[in-house]
Design a protein around this motif. Sequence first.
Motif, mmCIF file in Angstrom:
data_model
loop_
_atom_site.group_PDB
_atom_site.id
_atom_site.type_symbol
_atom_site.label_atom_id
_atom_site.label_comp_id
_atom_site.label_asym_id
_atom_site.label_seq_id
_atom_site.Cartn_x
_atom_site.Cartn_y
_atom_site.Cartn_z
ATOM 1 N N GLY B 159 0.818 -1.204 0.000
ATOM 2 C CA GLY B 159 0.000 0.000 0.000
ATOM 3 C C GLY B 159 0.854 1.257 0.000
ATOM 4 N N ASP B 187 -5.058 -5.083 -0.917
ATOM 5 C CA ASP B 187 -6.130 -5.599 -0.068
ATOM 6 C C ASP B 187 -7.240 -4.565 0.076
ATOM 7 O OD1 ASP B 187 -5.387 -8.177 0.681
ATOM 8 O OD2 ASP B 187 -3.816 -7.372 1.974
ATOM 9 N N VAL B 188 -8.455 -5.055 0.395
ATOM 10 C CA VAL B 188 -9.598 -4.138 0.468
ATOM 11 C C VAL B 188 -9.370 -2.938 1.370
ATOM 12 C CG1 VAL B 188 -11.694 -5.284 -0.240
ATOM 13 C CG2 VAL B 188 -10.648 -5.929 1.920
ATOM 14 N N SER B 189 -8.763 -3.155 2.539
ATOM 15 C CA SER B 189 -8.624 -2.025 3.458
ATOM 16 C C SER B 189 -7.668 -0.988 2.876
ATOM 17 C CB SER B 189 -8.144 -2.499 4.828
ATOM 18 O OG SER B 189 -6.865 -3.072 4.734
ATOM 19 N N ILE B 190 -6.620 -1.448 2.179
ATOM 20 C CA ILE B 190 -5.665 -0.534 1.561
ATOM 21 C C ILE B 190 -6.304 0.140 0.352
ATOM 22 C CG2 ILE B 190 -3.299 -0.323 0.726
ATOM 23 C CD1 ILE B 190 -3.592 -1.591 3.482
ATOM 24 N N GLN B 191 -7.105 -0.650 -0.370
ATOM 25 C CA GLN B 191 -7.798 -0.113 -1.531
ATOM 26 C C GLN B 191 -8.631 1.096 -1.140
ATOM 27 O OE1 GLN B 191 -9.842 -2.952 -4.126
ATOM 28 N NE2 GLN B 191 -11.712 -1.829 -3.802
ATOM 29 N N ALA B 192 -9.341 0.994 -0.028
ATOM 30 C CA ALA B 192 -10.172 2.100 0.426
ATOM 31 C C ALA B 192 -9.315 3.330 0.718
ATOM 32 C CB ALA B 192 -10.961 1.681 1.663
ATOM 33 N N GLN B 193 -8.132 3.093 1.305
ATOM 34 C CA GLN B 193 -7.253 4.234 1.607
ATOM 35 C C GLN B 193 -6.796 4.928 0.332
ATOM 36 O OE1 GLN B 193 -4.012 2.656 3.937
ATOM 37 N NE2 GLN B 193 -5.379 1.690 5.406
#
Lengths: 336, 337, 310
Positions: B159, B187-193
């Motif tokens: 990320g 990963d999804v959480s990094i994608q959101a960031q």
Amino acid sequence: MTDALLKVDNLVRHFDVSPPWLNRVIERKPKSVVKAVDGVAFEIGRGETFSLVGESGCGKSTVARLVVGLYNPTAGTLEFDGMDISSGTARSRNRGAQRRMQMIFQDPYASLNPRWRVIDIVAEPIRFNKLVDGDAAIKARVGELLEQVGLSAADGEKYPHEFSGGQRQRVSIARALAGSPEFLVCDEPTSALDVSVQAQILNLMKKLQRELGLTYLFISHDLAVVYHVSTKVGVMYLGRLVEWGETEVIFNAPRHPYTRMLLDAIPDLEMSGRSRTPVAGEVPSPIDPPSGCAFHPRCPLATDRCKAEAPKPVSVGAAMVACHAVEEDRLPEWHG
Amino acid sequence: MAEPLLTVRNLRVEFPTRKGSLVAVDDISLDIAPGEVLGVVGESGAGKSMTGAAIIGLIEPPGRVASGEILLDGRRIDNLSYDEMRKIRGKEIGAIFQDPLTSLNPLYRVSKQLVETIMTHMDLTERQARARALELLKEVGIPAAEERLDHYPHQFSGGMRQRVVIALALCAEPRLIIADEPTTALDVSIQAQIITLLKRLCSEHQTAIMLVTHDMGVIAETADRVAVMYAGRIAEIGPVQDVIKRARHPYTEGLMGAIPTIGGRDELLTQIDGSMPRLTAIPDGCAFHPRCPKAHFKCHTVRPDLIGNAQHSASCWLMESGAAGGASDTAGSEGGR
Amino acid sequence: MGPIERTQDNLARFFDGDIWHSFRTSPVTVVATVLAVLMIVAAIIAPLITPQDPFDPAMLDLMDAFTAPVWSQDGVWRFPLGTDDQGRDLYSAILYGSRISIGVGFASVLLSIVIGVTLGLIAGYVGGTTDAVIMRIADVQISFPALLVALLLNGVLRALLPGSSQETLALVVIIFSIGMSIWPQFARTVRGSTMVEKSKEYVQAARVIGLSSRAIMFRHVLPNVMGPVLVIGTINLAIAVLLEATLSFLGVGVPPTEPSLGTLIRIGQDFLFSGEWWIVIFPGIFLALLVLSVNLLGDWLRDALNPKLR
């Protein structure tokens, strides 16, 4: 509760990632071990779909590979329909168990031998287990399997490279079904596919489950896919299950802060304009995981106890949660 | 709409092969306004990445822009020489690719790569460039930026590396960024960031972004308008809300139904049978007709152009009769663009 | 589909494919291939197209010794390329000699492929200590020139054999020495490709089915690592032919009664400065052309089978 087809208890798998012996001696580097799976326990009932979800490096694929015997556990027990399959020797004692479980892999381009015709790929489990005798009968059975997964019997003559990704995944499913298994381990079976093809494969898997009474262990990083296919869900973080239970419960009333964070991070297709908690930080290295609860550096609810002491799973309603905040009842409301 | 920053007119990208030319991008026209995020969505083989590559002049030979125009601020950039294009790339158009590892040189410190890029495009001393590099790392949200500045790419996580790539794309304050699957490897959480970061940059600097992705969710979160591509053409283009909620092209409709969502729990997903045609075998007429549940005679033979109004249009014959998905709620068709 | 249709199908695929296209558009490769094929065919059918059996002492006449090639003053049509000191027709001797050279080349490459590929497969698939032992042996051996290893093996084997069988087993000894001196290359390459293939999911799928390691190695992995083996095999064919020629030139190869190309060159070099240049030059040219064309073929194969260069 339905009787369990697969029982997993205290499953542990460590990988030795130390530098070579010579480097260790000369550079005085210590041995290092990745705790890829660190004490996982769950049961899968007959006909259920149990999904493991988590970010990369959480150990979900390792669990899949432990279950089908591609790895041997460092510790813990695996029991399939009452038979012990915890180690290589136990597996060879219970050969029947191995035939009854099969696996579908993530990459449809790597999971089929490029030098083999589809007919030979699909026939391999049949030939190996001597399920059908004679070439004509094998060919007929392969044709049947190919039609069952939405291909035509004539496709058997082709090589894998003549198919699209989705069709290859169908071949892969046909191969998995060829041994007449009851239990399929699906490791990210659709994450290399386009959405429209993913829908085809997910629908196919549901159809097969209904027709053949299959039980699935489903591995995915995609929460929406997991919600769609599973009856039960386990959320993994750094080698441990942090929350598991009935799908509706996990998705509608998530308790573990990590589950909540994952659900919040999913892009909102409805564009309802809901507010979302910003996601903080990244998954730490599994070589040197944080002390106590591994999630504490990213957790908005972390206390000193979380830093020091790993939480034990407790039963809350229809789910199991490993979180001090849940235990201490200081969890904020879920916006749902 | 404001004066467009980028205009693409009738772009066609071909790959000559022994057995004739393959058309990867076929007659595409689109505009991006300053500060706008245009999503380009499609499945693999749709030609979305190729469109992005054509705009930054990075199509791998033997592929080439066969016809059409690309205008940046009214100036044609598709016929520039390699050197002229190199000046525009980085300075006026930044690029972010899927794999952050391949976008960074593993042998150089991040500081060196940033400073070099800044000094190529801006008239700054090395000291000033370094200060700007630090500022950029802070801007893209890298913690302890002073310290991380002199690290090597492998010392960053996935990320964080993508943040460095974004910083690199921002070096010369480009007015347009082509982001090709910037969150796919994450990963999804990094994608959101990363999505949050891109949106912030867009509004703070009035940077236009062409966001190429296969993920409708990312588009829904980020884009103002979206172009849905199929087999090298634009199937549908319009404001994100409209396209997602009132899809007009049967392909878009099918695509939306194929995405599993949390909450709406149907036993089966809507499925589009078959798969995207290979470039070697694009069907006659509308390329989607073999998979289309609503295909009629005309679709087999005649290829539809975009039909609709300036905001929302789809290349589907159903648009003519007004029978397409959401065509009814669009007042007065202004005809094809 | 029956076997005939399958073959037709495969042939059609081949002629439509990229490899055939790349072959057709590379004139150097076409010439090299034609040349290599001609030479190999000529060697195989040598008895049919030569006037003399140079290995049969009864057919040789010392009176014919040192006849010059046909285009020089003393040349006769009976010996188009002249004769050597024994009165052997050089044209016949070259073709018969190339039979031995090419035969030894093929046989020793085949032997080294069998050994190298098997050991490489095992090392790559099993890993661990087995891998370490096999690869260290290969590493040690590869650090000596192949010629040295072949010479050494050749010497040791000859010393071990009883005198009577030395002549009859000479060919076997030389094939073994050459084969054993080039296997590490195959082992290294195959080990590398095996480790790549091993991690692919089709191998894991085979393991989940329950197949034994041996079945997976030879039925699944082997067909997928043979591409590079073909390339190295071709290049090593040239090397093996040269090694045989060198050993024979040094006098430790095949017996002089059945001269190979290398033997002919050795015989010829004694007369190079006394005016009978043809005895060394013609076998030399033949050997050089053979090795060159096989090498060119190998180079092209390497490029054609490497998707990155295409």
